[in-house]
Design a protein around this motif. Structure first.
Motif, mmCIF file in Angstrom:
data_model
loop_
_atom_site.group_PDB
_atom_site.id
_atom_site.type_symbol
_atom_site.label_atom_id
_atom_site.label_comp_id
_atom_site.label_asym_id
_atom_site.label_seq_id
_atom_site.Cartn_x
_atom_site.Cartn_y
_atom_site.Cartn_z
ATOM 1 N N UNK A 31 39.552 12.480 24.261
ATOM 2 C CA UNK A 31 38.301 11.703 24.641
ATOM 3 C C UNK A 31 37.590 11.415 23.235
ATOM 4 N N UNK A 32 37.137 10.262 23.041
ATOM 5 C CA UNK A 32 36.595 9.701 21.946
ATOM 6 C C UNK A 32 35.271 10.451 21.684
ATOM 7 N N UNK A 33 35.063 10.639 20.357
ATOM 8 C CA UNK A 33 33.746 11.377 20.084
ATOM 9 C C UNK A 33 33.246 10.738 18.882
ATOM 10 N N UNK A 34 31.694 10.618 19.194
ATOM 11 C CA UNK A 34 30.873 10.037 18.141
ATOM 12 C C UNK A 34 30.023 11.254 17.611
ATOM 13 N N UNK A 35 29.963 11.357 16.171
ATOM 14 C CA UNK A 35 29.234 12.600 15.572
ATOM 15 C C UNK A 35 28.120 11.720 14.779
ATOM 16 N N UNK A 36 26.853 12.012 15.330
ATOM 17 C CA UNK A 36 25.503 11.514 14.734
ATOM 18 C C UNK A 36 24.970 12.833 13.780
ATOM 19 N N UNK A 37 25.004 12.167 12.296
ATOM 20 C CA UNK A 37 24.238 13.333 11.280
ATOM 21 C C UNK A 37 22.787 12.643 11.211
ATOM 22 N N UNK A 38 21.932 13.025 12.344
ATOM 23 C CA UNK A 38 20.610 12.583 12.257
ATOM 24 C C UNK A 38 19.603 12.882 11.267
ATOM 25 N N UNK A 39 19.924 13.547 10.384
ATOM 26 C CA UNK A 39 19.057 13.865 9.299
ATOM 27 C C UNK A 39 19.782 13.376 7.767
ATOM 28 N N UNK A 40 20.649 12.449 8.037
ATOM 29 C CA UNK A 40 21.294 11.703 6.979
ATOM 30 C C UNK A 40 20.878 10.311 7.043
ATOM 31 N N UNK A 41 20.095 9.552 6.279
ATOM 32 C CA UNK A 41 19.847 8.247 6.530
ATOM 33 C C UNK A 41 20.669 7.471 5.465
ATOM 34 N N UNK A 42 21.479 6.682 6.041
ATOM 35 C CA UNK A 42 22.634 5.775 5.304
ATOM 36 C C UNK A 42 21.821 4.676 4.173
ATOM 37 N N UNK A 43 20.844 3.927 4.987
ATOM 38 C CA UNK A 43 20.270 3.147 4.233
ATOM 39 C C UNK A 43 18.970 2.352 5.117
ATOM 40 N N UNK A 44 18.118 1.814 4.802
ATOM 41 C CA UNK A 44 16.869 1.192 5.159
ATOM 42 C C UNK A 44 17.352 -0.170 6.096
ATOM 43 N N UNK A 45 16.693 -0.638 7.122
ATOM 44 C CA UNK A 45 16.882 -1.983 7.787
ATOM 45 C C UNK A 45 15.580 -2.905 7.224
ATOM 46 N N UNK A 46 16.002 -4.128 6.871
ATOM 47 C CA UNK A 46 14.834 -5.190 6.723
ATOM 48 C C UNK A 46 14.351 -5.410 7.915
ATOM 49 N N UNK A 47 12.910 -5.191 8.328
ATOM 50 C CA UNK A 47 12.120 -5.350 9.483
ATOM 51 C C UNK A 47 12.300 -6.993 9.946
ATOM 52 N N UNK A 48 12.847 -7.780 8.890
ATOM 53 C CA UNK A 48 12.770 -9.193 9.259
ATOM 54 C C UNK A 48 14.304 -9.573 9.437
ATOM 55 N N UNK A 49 14.944 -8.568 9.935
ATOM 56 C CA UNK A 49 16.533 -8.655 9.966
ATOM 57 C C UNK A 49 16.958 -9.957 10.941
ATOM 58 N N UNK A 50 16.359 -10.241 12.031
ATOM 59 C CA UNK A 50 16.834 -11.173 12.939
ATOM 60 C C UNK A 50 16.154 -12.499 13.170
ATOM 61 N N UNK A 51 16.655 -13.502 13.013
ATOM 62 C CA UNK A 51 15.739 -14.707 13.343
ATOM 63 C C UNK A 51 16.637 -15.852 13.872
ATOM 64 N N UNK A 52 16.236 -16.991 13.807
ATOM 65 C CA UNK A 52 16.727 -18.266 14.563
ATOM 66 C C UNK A 52 17.564 -19.406 13.336
#
Ligand code: AHR
Length: 665
Positions: A31-52
């Motif tokens: 069975x595949x497993x995904x382990x999320x380390x919820x207290x470890x931030x990898x990076x911020x995301x640009x709030x204007x990430x998606x456009x046309x």
């Protein structure tokens, strides 16, 4: 540990999977497993990430977003690849009328010819005039107003003209009379309103006829239906609404190839696209058809305003698609000035020269813009002139607008004279497997390189529009971009719009020049592809930060050419809104051909709400796509999902894309 079976929760789906760099793919059938380390931030995301991203391709504006219903309203449109109109294409005679282009009776210097009609005989019973079939039909709806306008002049007494919307080969649906055509050019306008009994259809034509013989000249013959927010010279509402669903934050325009043109003379000359549409000469798109430029600079900016997007202007940078180029400072000076003026038209105060022009055009307030791109795909300029061109434009724009982020169209190594702040990367994958090869592009990108704008990308799978396989690969790619949000600041799928009225046949009469687009339509209907829905799922679940996660025992899939790729991709993000508990967002894409139970483990989190929001798109048939007649065959569904805990099993349906949003407490 809880078990949650998604397969019972969703009917149809399209899936995206993004494999984090730290995931292991073993091919082992456990069975595949995904382990999320919820207290470890990898990076911020640009709030204007998606456009046309947009340009005049596939009848995106003409016969698309731009609300004009008449094809070749200025008669300047050329047949096929001709460079000058020789006959009034897309116009036909009604009754005993002879049609010819007349270069001696122009409306003005922009519309420098007219349609001359010789009405050899005409009567109320047998009128004579012209007919236009629109862009593969004219879409009409009940209880709707259509604004007809045209310029006309006549020799002698021509009498009233009758403007009609007519069932193709049948009866008039609605018509109105216009009187007063005399010796001099004059503009006429009339509103035609359809009745409530009208059945929506695109099998309609427009006619303009006289009931007396004589000689008549016409120019700028136009019919507009309703427009978004009722803007004059505005945009088609259904397409605007579909785009609003993408929650776009920026609009890259006007290209693409359209900014460059096949020749210098066919570039997007923005100054010829402002003001009264009857004063815009129009030009030929590099995609081989005529643009009236009714969709001009201000219309692009109002499109941005209406959808809450920032303009991301792409300026012509001294290189045309036929290889013409300039690279000395002196030769480029007029084009640099053209770009500076264009920027001033967008962000300059009403007290600047071009800001004042914008105010005269109806928009005194400057627009907000933070990014400008210099050129488009200059990698095709094999002379290597981009280094010089980029640095010349960069220097001039920065000197005047230091606040703007300037984007290069080539890698930093190609512009040693001026390091770019941002690079526009284009990633078209010819088949789903090719997109899977791109999923680690940005994992590998040195962090010392400039930031990235993925200005054009798409998975080509399915024809003429993307199917569920494409959508899954798209989702996997988007997850890879979010995972690398420290590098990738913005992304836009391309192309955006496609008129699907005629997708094959001779190129001269096709509505489609480039297959695989986000939104399809004809003169009446429109729809979003599975790839469109992937975009909506990602943009409406845009997190603030990417959380660390890793995978184990991820299954594989094998492509037709025997290559093996992980079948499960994901990214985990968190949205933190002031005054609200944080929400953990697990975006996944499963290319697995069977339902896939996945063990999800969350650590570094105190409490989780037991019920999450699940949005899933899946399709048992991965070749399924949407169409004008089946617009939502593949579309996401959202519903609450109970049983969330720090450890649970989620069964992802075969061929699926989804977002699970879990509230933290
Ligand atoms: O998106 C279609 C075309 O692809 C664009 O015009 C060009 O920039 C790219 O090659």
């Amino acid at each position: 540990m809880r078990n949650i079976n998604l397969t019972s929760l969703c009917t149809l789906a399209s899936a995206f999977l993004a494999l984090p760099a730290n995931a292991q793919s073993t091919g082992v059938a456990s069975q595949p497993e995904i382990h999320i380390t919820a207290d470890r931030v990898k990076t911020r995301i640009n709030p204007r990430m998606y456009g046309l991203m947009t340009e005049e391709i596939n009848f995106a504006y003409e016969g698309g977003l731009y609300g004009e219903l008449i094809r070749n309203r200025s008669f300047k449109g050329e047949a096929g690849y001709a460079y000058q109109a020789e006959e009034p294409v897309y116009w036909n005679a009604v009754g005993a009328a002879e049609l010819a282009l007349d270069r001696n009776n122009k409306l003005n210097d922009a519309l420098d010819l007219s349609l001359a009609l010789t009405l050899k005989s005409a009567s109320p019973e047998q009128p004579a005039g012209i007919r236009n079939g629109g862009y593969w039909g004219i879409g009409l709806k009940p209880d709707t107003s259509y604004t007809v306008s045209f310029y006309a002049k006549a020799e002698g007494e021509i009498g009233p003209l009758l403007a009609s919307l007519v069932k193709a080969g049948g009866a008039s649906l609605v018509s109105g009379k216009v009187d007063g055509v005399g010796r001099d050019w004059k503009k006429f306008q009339i509103t035609l309103r359809t009745g409530s009994e009208l059945v929506p259809s695109k099998d309609n034509v427009f006619t303009l006829t006289a009931s007396r013989p004589g000689k008549l000249w016409l120019q700028q013959v136009s019919v507009f239906g309703p427009t978004y927010k009722n803007r004059p010279n505005g945009l088609r509402p259904d397409l605007m609404e579909l785009m609003a669903g993408l929650k776009p934050k920026f609009l890259r325009f006007p290209g693409g190839n359209y900014v460059e043109g096949d020749t210098f003379g066919q570039r997007f000359e923005w100054k010829k696209t402002i003001g009264d549409p009857a004063q815009r000469p129009g030009h030929r798109s590099p995609w081989n058809y005529w643009s009236t430029d009714g969709m001009g600079m201000l219309e692009f900016l109002l499109w941005c305003e209406d959808l809450g997007m920032e303009p991301l202007l792409d300026v012509f940078a001294g290189y045309a698609l036929n290889g013409e180029r300039l690279s000395s400072e002196e030769d480029l000076a007029p084009f640099v000035q053209e770009a500076l003026d264009q920027i001033e038209y967008i962000i300059g105060g009403a007290d600047t020269k071009w800001g004042a022009q914008r105010a005269r055009d109806g928009h005194p307030e400057p627009f907000k813009m933070s990014h400008v791109e210099i050129g488009n795909e200059d990698v095709f300029d094999k002379s290597g002139s981009y280094d010089k061109r980029f640095s010349i434009f960069h220097k001039a724009i920065k000197a005047r607008y230091p606040q703007l982020t300037l984007i290069s169209t080539m890698a930093a190594s190609a512009t040693p004279s001026q390091r770019p702040e941002m690079i526009d990367d284009h990633t078209y994958a010819w088949g789903e497997a090719q997109m899977y090869e791109h999923l680690t592009d940005y994992d590998k990108r040195p962090r010392t390189d400039p930031k990235v704008f993925v200005g054009e990308w798409a998975t080509h799978q399915g024809w003429p529009m993307p199917n569920m396989r494409a959508a899954i690969a798209d989702a996997a790619y988007l997850a890879s971009l979010e995972r690398n949000a420290d590098v990738v600041q913005m992304a836009a799928y391309a192309p955006l719009l496609a008129n699907l009225s005629r997708v094959s046949g001779h190129s001269r009469d096709r509505s489609l020049q480039w297959a695989t687009n986000l939104i399809g339509y004809d003169a009446l209907k429109s729809y979003g592809t599975p790839s469109y829905y992937v975009q909506t799922m990602f943009s409406s679940h845009l997190g603030d930060v990417v959380l660390e996660s890793s995978g184990r025992d991820i299954p594989n899939w094998t492509s037709d050419n025997g290559k093996t790729f992980p079948a499960l991709h994901w990214v985990v993000t968190r949205k933190d809104e002031a005054g609200k508990p944080g929400r953990i967002q697990i975006k996944f894409a499963s290319r697995a051909a069977t339902d896939q139970p996945v063990r999800v483990k969350l650590t570094g989190v105190n409490k989780l709400a037991p019920t999450a929001q699940l949005t899933v798109m899946s399709s048992a048939n991965p070749d399924a796509a949407n169409s004008l007649d089946e617009p939502t065959r593949v579309a996401p569904k959202t519903q609450p999902l109970k049983g969330i805990a720090r450890e649970f099993t989620l069964t992802l349906p075969a061929y699926s894309v989804g977002v699970l949003e879990i509230e933290t407490r």
